[in-house]
Design an enzyme around this catalytic site. Structure first.
Site, PDB file in Angstrom:
ATOM      1  N   HIS A  13       0.841  -1.206   0.000  1.00  0.00           N
ATOM      2  CA  HIS A  13       0.000   0.000   0.000  1.00  0.00           C
ATOM      3  C   HIS A  13       0.870   1.248   0.000  1.00  0.00           C
ATOM      4  O   HIS A  13       1.026   1.907  -1.019  1.00  0.00           O
ATOM      5  CB  HIS A  13      -0.915  -0.042   1.226  1.00  0.00           C
ATOM      6  CG  HIS A  13      -1.941   1.041   1.274  1.00  0.00           C
ATOM      7  ND1 HIS A  13      -2.202   1.902   0.220  1.00  0.00           N
ATOM      8  CD2 HIS A  13      -2.811   1.420   2.261  1.00  0.00           C
ATOM      9  CE1 HIS A  13      -3.171   2.738   0.557  1.00  0.00           C
ATOM     10  NE2 HIS A  13      -3.539   2.473   1.794  1.00  0.00           N
TER      11      HIS A  13
ATOM     12  N   HIS B 216      -0.949   0.713 -12.344  1.00  0.00           N
ATOM     13  CA  HIS B 216      -1.675   0.965 -11.102  1.00  0.00           C
ATOM     14  C   HIS B 216      -2.865   0.035 -11.021  1.00  0.00           C
ATOM     15  O   HIS B 216      -3.497  -0.267 -12.039  1.00  0.00           O
ATOM     16  CB  HIS B 216      -2.148   2.433 -11.045  1.00  0.00           C
ATOM     17  CG  HIS B 216      -2.581   2.874  -9.677  1.00  0.00           C
ATOM     18  ND1 HIS B 216      -3.830   2.602  -9.182  1.00  0.00           N
ATOM     19  CD2 HIS B 216      -1.921   3.558  -8.717  1.00  0.00           C
ATOM     20  CE1 HIS B 216      -3.927   3.120  -7.957  1.00  0.00           C
ATOM     21  NE2 HIS B 216      -2.787   3.699  -7.657  1.00  0.00           N
TER      22      HIS B 216
ATOM     23  N   ASP C  23       3.790   7.103  -7.591  1.00  0.00           N
ATOM     24  CA  ASP C  23       4.843   6.620  -6.699  1.00  0.00           C
ATOM     25  C   ASP C  23       6.220   6.690  -7.361  1.00  0.00           C
ATOM     26  O   ASP C  23       7.232   6.938  -6.695  1.00  0.00           O
ATOM     27  CB  ASP C  23       4.550   5.175  -6.273  1.00  0.00           C
ATOM     28  CG  ASP C  23       3.269   5.065  -5.471  1.00  0.00           C
ATOM     29  OD1 ASP C  23       3.127   5.825  -4.498  1.00  0.00           O
ATOM     30  OD2 ASP C  23       2.401   4.249  -5.815  1.00  0.00           O
TER      31      ASP C  23
END
Length: 424
Positions: free
Chosen positions: A264, A305, A363
């Site tokens: 996560h 993703h 990210d």
């Protein structure tokens, strides 16, 4: 309500279930009546289940859309700042100029921690992971504000929101300072939210710290882009904990614990680990081939993703910010960052990645930015938690403000049937 129905056949039974429509997005089938018929649904990970009704954030993964209270994330990142986004998530509307100033002033006046909280930090080892410290310290806030935690009182909930938004940067920065053995830096009310965080992270008492405006702007965008992301694992954890009537500090601490999981909140840290594993630009092609080999366990981190089957809308903002930061710091030739830029180019042009829509995600870029600023990878998830606190609190507040039930997921039992204890 709705007059549309779905019909489910179970054996010789025919069960009618209501169908509801949201503002946008797919319809949902209300399956609550199934338990009365002696059956319930099986949905590991709750990927096909709406566990709540919410008006805060909407994601359309197929088309790369992320809306906060209806506003596209790229517009908020361009025109707003983090505290204005906090106000929006919490209250449902953008603030007026006067409301915005009052909100900013209120947050600045809540940034300090109770002096006794220094003792909590001293109880941890210096090499403790910052997330372990943050989780403990945030939960401990309930011991200092135990007389203002009535979840049914709207005013107390609002004060708690202000405290959490204001104090999380102080807690996060102190986690870092504690690991270094450096003195804690107190917040300064003359600085913006992101500038204040940077000075608490990198300032020292023996000299004045002047935040770089380019880096402060980049941090503010990172905060905005991580502020909320609908019903993810940590947000769902906060809601589930909150459904028991637990105090808000305990609920936020539960969200921090869930975010700590590498699947996560640890994705941007994994990006830097991957870049270090590649090691040199000369090795990129070899690792690209490994990523394409379905029998090879190596995976390119920071690409694709789970939700977005198109380009991550946050990544577009982060990509531009990353290039601004690298230029400002003169780090265009940093070895790991050169690898990252080369990987970015390949992912946007290579047919294998384009066909599978394995574009760089938020990210990938945020990890690059944080490394360039000088923030260690152990702090990446802490900063994520700091930014996401407003999302967690907004969802918790939305839930306790209405009618809600304690969460009680069901299970498909596959253990032993009833059996008697053996006689001796």
């Amino acid at each position: 309500m709705t007059d549309r129905k779905a019909t489910l056949s179970v054996g010789d039974k025919s069960i009618e279930l209501p169908i509801y429509s949201g503002t946008v997005g797919p319809d949902v089938i209300d399956v609550r009546g199934l338990v009365q018929e002696g059956v319930f649904t099986y949905d590991p990970g709750f990927v096909s289940t709406a566990a709540c009704e919410s008006a805060i954030t909407y994601i359309d993964g197929a088309n790369g859309v992320l809306l906060h209270r209806g506003y596209p994330i790229d517009q908020l990142a361009e025109h707003s700042d983090y505290l204005e986004v906090c106000y929006l998530l919490l209250n449902g509307e953008l603030p007026s100029e006067e409301e915005n100033k009052r909100f900013h002033d209120t947050i600045k006046n809540h940034t300090m921690l109770h002096d006794q909280m220094r003792n909590f930090f001293n109880g941890f080892r210096r090499d403790a992971h910052p997330m372990a410290i943050m989780c403990g310290v945030v939960g401990a806030l309930s011991a200092f504000y135990h007389d203002q935690m009535d979840v049914t009182d709207e005013t107390q909930r609002q004060i708690t929101a202000h405290r959490l938004i204001a104090k999380m940067p102080t807690i996060a920065a102190w986690c870092y300072k504690y690991s270094l053995g450096q003195p804690f830096m107190y917040p300064r009310n003359d600085l913006s939210y992101s500038e204040n965080f940077l000075q608490m992270m990198f300032g020292v008492p023996c000299e004045e710290y002047k935040p770089n405006p380019v880096l402060a702007k980049a941090m503010d965008k990172i905060f905005i882009l991580h502020a909320d992301h609908e019903q993810n694992a940590s947000t769902s954890t906060v809601r589930l904990a909150g459904s028991t009537g637990a105090n808000p500090y305990a609920c936020i601490a539960s969200g921090i614990a869930a975010l700590w999981g590498p699947a996560h909140g640890g994705a941007n840290e994994a990006v830097l680990d991957m870049l270090a594993e590649i090691g040199d630009e000369a090795n990129i092609e070899k690792f690209i081939e490994k990523a394409k080999d379905k029998d090879d366990p190596f995976r390119l981190m920071g690409f694709g993703h789970r939700v977005y089957k198109n380009f991550d809308p946050r990544a577009k903002v982060m990509a531009q910010t990353a290039h601004e930061v690298l230029t400002e710091l003169g780090l265009e030739n940093d070895p790991l960052l050169k690898i990252a830029q080369r990987l970015e180019k390949i992912a946007l042009e290579d047919e294998y990645f384009v066909e599978r829509k394995l574009y760089p995600n938020v990210d990938f870029y945020s990890g690059i930015i944080l490394k360039a600023i000088g923030i260690p990878t152990s702090m990446f998830t802490v900063i994520f938690a700091m930014a996401r606190t407003i999302g967690w609190f907004s969802h918790w507040n939305e839930m306790v403000s209405g009618n809600y039930r304690i969460g009680r997921p069901r299970q498909l039992y596959t253990g032993s049937e009833k059996r008697d204890y053996p006689k001796k």
